[in-house]
Design an enzyme around this catalytic site. Structure first.
Site, mmCIF file in Angstrom:
data_model
loop_
_atom_site.group_PDB
_atom_site.id
_atom_site.type_symbol
_atom_site.label_atom_id
_atom_site.label_comp_id
_atom_site.label_asym_id
_atom_site.label_seq_id
_atom_site.Cartn_x
_atom_site.Cartn_y
_atom_site.Cartn_z
ATOM 1 N N LYS A 1 1.087 -1.381 0.222
ATOM 2 C CA LYS A 1 0.166 -0.101 -0.218
ATOM 3 C C LYS A 1 0.946 0.976 -0.482
ATOM 4 O O LYS A 1 2.478 1.220 -0.213
ATOM 5 C CB LYS A 1 -0.712 -0.083 1.261
ATOM 6 C CG LYS A 1 0.102 0.494 2.497
ATOM 7 C CD LYS A 1 -1.281 0.202 4.336
ATOM 8 C CE LYS A 1 0.034 -0.240 5.569
ATOM 9 N NZ LYS A 1 -1.593 -0.806 5.579
ATOM 10 N N ARG B 1 -10.862 0.266 14.712
ATOM 11 C CA ARG B 1 -10.297 1.439 13.446
ATOM 12 C C ARG B 1 -11.417 0.479 12.901
ATOM 13 O O ARG B 1 -12.752 1.054 11.932
ATOM 14 C CB ARG B 1 -8.577 1.211 12.772
ATOM 15 C CG ARG B 1 -8.811 2.125 11.790
ATOM 16 C CD ARG B 1 -7.075 2.330 11.599
ATOM 17 N NE ARG B 1 -6.445 0.725 11.010
ATOM 18 C CZ ARG B 1 -5.308 0.739 10.660
ATOM 19 N NH1 ARG B 1 -4.033 1.797 10.507
ATOM 20 N NH2 ARG B 1 -4.720 -0.296 10.944
ATOM 21 N N TYR C 1 18.225 28.969 9.397
ATOM 22 C CA TYR C 1 17.017 29.894 9.503
ATOM 23 C C TYR C 1 16.896 29.480 10.948
ATOM 24 O O TYR C 1 17.103 28.326 12.014
ATOM 25 C CB TYR C 1 15.782 29.427 9.376
ATOM 26 C CG TYR C 1 15.629 29.375 7.603
ATOM 27 C CD1 TYR C 1 15.669 30.961 7.101
ATOM 28 C CD2 TYR C 1 15.385 28.775 6.737
ATOM 29 C CE1 TYR C 1 15.905 31.118 5.577
ATOM 30 C CE2 TYR C 1 15.717 28.639 5.242
ATOM 31 C CZ TYR C 1 15.296 30.252 4.764
ATOM 32 O OH TYR C 1 15.426 30.460 3.389
HETATM 33 C C1 LIG Z 1 -0.383 -1.766 6.694
HETATM 34 C C2 LIG Z 1 -0.789 -3.025 7.785
HETATM 35 C C3 LIG Z 1 -0.504 -3.827 6.933
HETATM 36 C C4 LIG Z 1 1.196 -3.942 7.473
HETATM 37 O O1 LIG Z 1 2.006 -3.553 8.777
HETATM 38 P P1 LIG Z 1 3.267 -3.383 9.143
HETATM 39 O O2 LIG Z 1 3.355 -3.111 10.543
HETATM 40 O O3 LIG Z 1 3.633 -2.317 8.248
HETATM 41 O O4 LIG Z 1 3.697 -4.893 9.076
HETATM 42 C C5 LIG Z 1 -0.798 -5.151 8.095
HETATM 43 N N1 LIG Z 1 -2.501 -5.663 7.996
HETATM 44 C C6 LIG Z 1 -3.023 -4.299 7.468
HETATM 45 C C7 LIG Z 1 -4.776 -4.710 7.512
HETATM 46 C C8 LIG Z 1 -3.135 -3.452 7.500
HETATM 47 O O5 LIG Z 1 -3.788 -2.031 7.162
#
Ligand SMILES: *Cc1c(COP(=O)(O)O)cnc(C)c1O
Length: 370
Positions: free
Chosen positions: A35, A130, A261
């Site tokens: 993702k 969630r 800065y």
């Molecule tokens: C993003 C995600 C993961 C991966 O999580 P990591 O901590 O990067 O391994 C796994 N399951 C779901 C449902 C996610 O949204």
């Protein structure tokens, strides 16, 4: 000549990290979670390194199309499922598996016309609050889904809130088990942290997590899910991304001189600093204060002053031979085996490695290297 900044995506590191997931969960199949454009690395760029996975998990339909366009015929999972009913048409057309986390998604499936029944991952809210159905509503949802001609196999799924921290996963595993123990089907529970913590460094105070499909996100990219408790090195992970640039100027400071800065850094002794061509417009976090680690010619140094849009300053005291053109590693693999964990830079910015890799700016050219 273009600005000297570039990012590297390391194919070998991706494949190596995937093998770490396999070693930690030898009986499970592994989703490579891609993702957010493969956590900022680029789906097309990581494909070669991660094609040894059993499937690709993501949440954007356009990203699913890109994975199919690469020729991947294996499983692709939509981690948030469908956002509207017509997304199901794309699932049918591309053979996508999808998460069902709420009753409205079951309504859509019931109304969907398809030749090919869909593989779905039914998600429970076991405490993260969630996505997912409450444990009390889970069985009824499963029964309803199971009766639909549009549905083929149902995998049971949940997601952990504390796999990387002291609270752990026991309370969620218990909630999940209580509501699912007599339901058939495969299970998918573990993210990176749960996979690694429950894997080859198991903690006897924690329950074993049965996961037929583990979801390897951050570990695939070589960042430790539980930093700073453990580092990428502790887990045997290799950085999949290097961000590097060069020094484009140096300055000699006298005691009392300030840098950048807001004049947040004041020299207390004569010192030489280097100006590196990397700033927050490249994705380097502006919240990193003076003292953030950086490699110059592979030697560990520290930033001084505020990060500006296109530049940052580095104390060159540890590497007197450095000058204009010297290689600067912001994170990842430096020259001669030197390495700087993205997690250390993230910590200096009060965030996590995930956010830094996802925030790599579009203006940074990226090269895929073996
Ligand atoms: C993003 C995600 C993961 C991966 O999580 P990591 O901590 O990067 O391994 C796994 N399951 C779901 C449902 C996610 O949204």
């Amino acid at each position: 000549m273009p600005r000297p900044i570039e990012a590297l995506v390391h194919v070998e590191a991706l494949a190596h990290n995937l093998s770490r997931a396999r070693a930690a969960a030898p009986d499970a199949r592994v989703w490579a979670v891609v993702k957010a454009n493969a956590y900022g690395h680029g789906i097309e760029r990581v494909f070669e390194g991660l094609r040894g996975a059993d499937g690709f998990a993501l949440l954007d339909l356009a990203e699913a199309e890109r994975v199919r366009a690469l020729g991947w015929r294996g499983p692709v999972l939509l981690l948030e499922g469908c956002f509207e009913p017509r997304d199901l048409e794309l699932c049918s057309r591309l053979g996508l598996w999808h998460v069902v986390h709420a009753a409205h998604q079951i309504d859509w499936l019931a109304a969907h016309k398809t030749q090919q029944p869909h593989r779905v991952f039914l998600k429970m809210n076991s405490g993260m609050n969630r996505l997912g159905l409450q444990p009390s509503a889970f069985r009824a949802a499963w029964t309803r889904l199971n009766a639909l001609p549009q549905v083929d196999e149902i995998t049971l799924m949940t997601h952990f809130s504390d796999a990387d921290g002291p609270r752990g996963v026991a309370h969620q595993v218990a909630a999940f088990e209580a509501a699912t123990h007599d339901l058939p089907g495969e299970r998918s529970l573990s993210n990176s942290a749960a996979t690694l913590v429950g894997g080859d460094a198991p903690d006897p105070t924690r329950p074993a997590v049965r996961s037929d499909w583990v979801r390897a996100g951050i570990l695939s990219y070589g960042s430790a899910p539980d930093h700073p408790t453990r580092s990428a090195r502790d887990w045997g992970l290799h950085p999949a991304m290097t961000l590097r640039t060069r020094l484009i100027a140096t300055q000699d400071l006298a005691p009392g001189d300030t840098v950048g800065y807001g004049s947040t850094y004041t020299a207390t002794r004569p010192m030489r600093i280097g100006i590196a061509a990397c700033g927050y417009a490249d994705g380097y976090p502006r919240h990193c204060g003076s003292g953030t680690p950086v490699l110059v010619q592979g030697v560990r140094c520290a930033t001084v002053g505020r990060v500006s849009m296109d530049m940052l300053a580095v104390d060159l005291t540890p590497v007197p031979s450095a000058g204009v053109g010297s290689e600067v590693t912001l994170w990842g693999e430096g020259p001669e085996g030197a390495r700087l964990d993205i997690d250390e830079v993230a910590q200096a910015a009060g965030t996590i490695g995930y956010e830094l890799m996802c925030a790599l700016a579009a203006r940074v050219p990226v090269r895929v290297v073996p």
